[in-house]
Design an enzyme around this catalytic site. Structure first.
Site, mmCIF file in Angstrom:
data_model
loop_
_atom_site.group_PDB
_atom_site.id
_atom_site.type_symbol
_atom_site.label_atom_id
_atom_site.label_comp_id
_atom_site.label_asym_id
_atom_site.label_seq_id
_atom_site.Cartn_x
_atom_site.Cartn_y
_atom_site.Cartn_z
ATOM 1 N NE ARG A 103 -4.139 1.802 0.920
ATOM 2 C CZ ARG A 103 -5.110 2.181 0.089
ATOM 3 N NH1 ARG A 103 -5.103 1.799 -1.181
ATOM 4 N NH2 ARG A 103 -6.111 2.910 0.519
ATOM 5 C CB THR A 377 -9.303 -0.893 -7.558
ATOM 6 O OG1 THR A 377 -9.132 0.318 -6.814
ATOM 7 C CG2 THR A 377 -8.554 -2.006 -6.848
ATOM 8 C CG ASN A 397 -8.327 6.175 -4.781
ATOM 9 O OD1 ASN A 397 -9.149 5.312 -4.561
ATOM 10 N ND2 ASN A 397 -8.430 7.381 -4.284
ATOM 11 C CD GLU A 416 -4.784 4.032 -3.734
ATOM 12 O OE1 GLU A 416 -5.791 4.192 -3.026
ATOM 13 O OE2 GLU A 416 -4.685 3.172 -4.616
ATOM 14 C CG ASP A 419 -8.568 5.182 -0.508
ATOM 15 O OD1 ASP A 419 -9.668 5.651 -0.856
ATOM 16 O OD2 ASP A 419 -8.053 4.191 -1.050
ATOM 17 C CB SER A 448 -7.109 -0.236 1.412
ATOM 18 O OG SER A 448 -7.532 -0.905 0.259
ATOM 19 C CB SER A 449 -12.534 -0.919 0.470
ATOM 20 O OG SER A 449 -12.966 0.169 1.246
ATOM 21 N N GLY A 468 -13.829 -1.881 -6.980
ATOM 22 C CA GLY A 468 -15.160 -1.329 -6.704
ATOM 23 C C GLY A 468 -15.226 -0.445 -5.472
ATOM 24 N N GLY A 469 -14.083 0.135 -5.042
ATOM 25 C CA GLY A 469 -14.122 1.066 -3.916
ATOM 26 C C GLY A 469 -14.709 0.405 -2.683
HETATM 27 N N1 GLY Z 1 -8.289 2.920 -3.388
HETATM 28 C C1 GLY Z 1 -9.319 2.018 -3.100
HETATM 29 C C2 GLY Z 1 -9.087 1.249 -1.861
HETATM 30 O O1 GLY Z 1 -7.969 0.971 -1.515
HETATM 31 O O2 GLY Z 1 -10.027 0.949 -1.175
#
Ligand code: GLY
Length: 567
Positions: A103, A377, A397, A416, A419, A448-449, A468-469
């Site tokens: 990350r 993503t 992102n 990013e 986020d 992050s997701s 998909g965020g």
């Molecule tokens: N940038 C999307 C995530 O990491 O959730």
């Protein structure tokens, strides 16, 4: 000769396995070696890169390097060398399972108020466009780490397909055209980016060849020199110089200090399925584990489809509430993982689910109502015949990240930094809110997701993930429930999708994600509903059924990806 088959074909290898199994054993039979390799990714060229490397003797980790790098070249709107990612891996030799955390990190000059004006208002564009929006990339370090610690082939060989795609170019598809059209104005603000990703300042025509010679040289430098090729020396100097010239704050020290971290995955169970998923700084594993543990308190199979969806939504709502309050980079904040996954805590939360009424999110805690934006993503899944596996989710992102390319390197910067919680309880691009735990600090990773996940029973192994965020987590959750019900990858990737993330307090669902009847009934229970005008997600999935000794793979019908099983 290599034969590439789509799922559902029983191979000769499988037939002889079944025969041997019947002869040798009266009890359940479980294959230790897979009868085939499999790769599923969001772009055919990236899948082919993975297959190429497997066929040259590479293992799943080498293939993961090839697929990641190729996706960074051919899907620049989703991921890349200027971005980061999580690689969840399983090594068959010793059963080691770990998440390689590549990350992005906040630069040393980053601070909590850096995206706010003198009146404390959020400056929306500052965390979205240009080099100030970019964290220090983790993708190159992730690939080097995979090669040094898990791969079998030299990095140069695993990166060769990506170098080729960058040098020779790839063809613009209708998806590329549509996404570039969406970002044309922003890309045009940065001539180096527009020069590569647009055609004379306009979205390139379908079939146009996107060539990235500078990026090819950058990938070659990584192939030759490893970390030093990117994080030190001429490429690093150029990136820092250009970033600074355009308002960024990166330094050479930020780049040379970047490190990947190996993190223990979050492990949860749901009705006999072991779920292995992304730990913080991803929120995915914890949110999904919480939701599944709440749902385990109910018999979903006995419920009507409306009641089933109502309960899933209510579990999502509660888990996303905890995301907003407690989750952030574990190297900076004390994430109370044990407490959040505590059985009695989750049983207690499940008890607050009212079968007859939606619970207003406001009574769980406070939060404003935000908009919902881009969902970029990318994800890939790989299995090799030795049983090694990788679920990789990668990102810059939102679409084309910060839309900023440093001249001469081809590196497209991520955005990013958005986020992070740029201001307490103020929604980010995905409408997610956060608190102190996800505030900006130098060297910290934004929450992050991304949720690369393994689904395991004694006889079935699933490898899954999606872009998909914030909706990544609910998509993987729905796939996990389907896996537990015996579904195959084709079913996980095709499921109709719905989502709740605590705030905004609404059930979001993709086009046709809920039937009219379900919508009416859920509204009757007090849910606010919001239909997203398109379908969302791009799931890439593999299943190794060890009882049948058969491998399946599937690519989301919403995307242009390719899933293959290679005997
Ligand atoms: N940038 C999307 C995530 O990491 O959730």
């Amino acid at each position: 000769m290599v034969s590439i088959v789509k799922e559902k074909r029983i191979t000769t290898a499988v037939a002889s396995w079944l025969f041997a199994c019947v002869l040798i054993s009266a009890g359940p039979c479980r294959a230790e070696r897979a009868p085939a390799h499999a790769v599923a990714s969001a772009h055919p060229l990236a899948t082919q890169a993975g297959v190429e490397i497997l066929e040259r003797g590479g293992n799943a980790f080498d293939a993961a390097i090839a697929v990641s790098a190729a996706l960074g070249v051919v899907e620049p709107f989703s991921s890349g060398f200027g971005g980061g990612g999580f690689w969840l891996i399983h090594r068959s030799d010793d059963g080691k399972q770990v998440m390689i955390d590549g990350r992005e990190t906040a630069p040393a000059l980053a601070h909590e108020r850096m995206y706010r004006d003198a009146q404390d208002n959020v400056i929306r564009d500052a965390s979205m466009k240009g080099p100030l929006a970019a964290g220090i990339p983790g993708m190159p370090a992730g690939l080097v780490h995979l090669a040094e610690h898990y791969g079998r082939l030299p990095l140069r060989q695993s990166l060769a397909p990506a170098i080729r795609y960058a040098e020779q170019g790839f063809k613009v598809t209708s998806r590329y055209h549509r996404l570039a059209a969406y970002m044309t104005d922003t890309l045009n603000q940065y001539p180096a980016a527009a020069g590569i990703f647009l055609q004379n300042g306009k979205p390139p025509r379908i079939g146009y060849q996107v060539r990235q010679e500078d990026l090819a040289r950058t990938i070659e430098a990584i192939a030759e020199k490893g970390l030093d090729g990117f994080y030190r020396g001429p490429i690093a100097q150029r990136m820092v110089r250009e970033a600074r010239k355009h308002g960024g704050i990166w330094s050479l020290e930020d780049l040379s200090a970047y490190r990947v971290v190996e993190r223990e995955p979050i492990v949860a169970s749901y009705r006999g399925t072991r779920i292995v998923s992304a730990p913080p700084p991803s929120s995915g594993g914890i949110v999904m584990a919480q939701a599944l543990r709440m749902l385990e308190q109910f018999d979903l199979d006995e419920m009507s489809s409306v009641q089933r969806k109502h309960h899933i939504v209510e579990a999502m709502r509660r888990a996303f509430r905890d995301r907003a309050v407690f989750l952030g980079d574990p190297d900076f904040v004390d994430v109370p993982t044990d407490r959040l996954l505590d059985q009695s805590y989750l049983e207690g939360l499940a008890l607050t689910i009212d079968a007859a009424n939606a619970t207003p999110s406001d009574i769980l805690g406070n939060g404003p109502a935000p908009p919902q934006a881009g969902t970029q993503t990318t994800h890939f899944s790989v299995l090799d015949k030795e049983g090694n596996r990788v679920a990789g989710t990668l990102s810059v992102n939102t679409l084309f990240g910060a839309c900023f390319v440093t001249q001469g390197t081809g590196v497209l910067f991520n955005n990013e930094m958005d986020d992070f919680s740029v201001k307490r309880l103020t929604p980010n691009a995905y409408g997610l809110i956060g608190d102190e735990a996800n505030a900006i600090a130098p060297g910290k990773r934004p929450l992050s997701s991304m949720t690369p996940t393994f689904l395991e029973t004694p006889e079935r192994i699933g490898i899954v993930g999606t872009p998909g965020g914030s909706r990544i987590i609910s998509m993987v959750l729905l796939a996990a429930l389907d896996f537990a019900d015996g579904g195959l990858p084709q079913s996980w990737v095709s499921l109709r999708r719905f989502h709740h993330q605590y705030q905004p307090d609404q059930v979001q669902f993709e086009l046709h994600g809920l039937t009219e009847f379900e919508q009416q009934r859920l509204a009757g229970l007090g849910h606010e509903l919001r239909e997203i005008s398109r379908r969302y997600g791009n799931m890439q999935a593999i299943l190794w059924d060890q009882a049948e000794n058969r491998v399946y793979s599937a690519s989301d019908p919403r995307g242009e990806g390719l899933a293959v099983v290679v005997e």
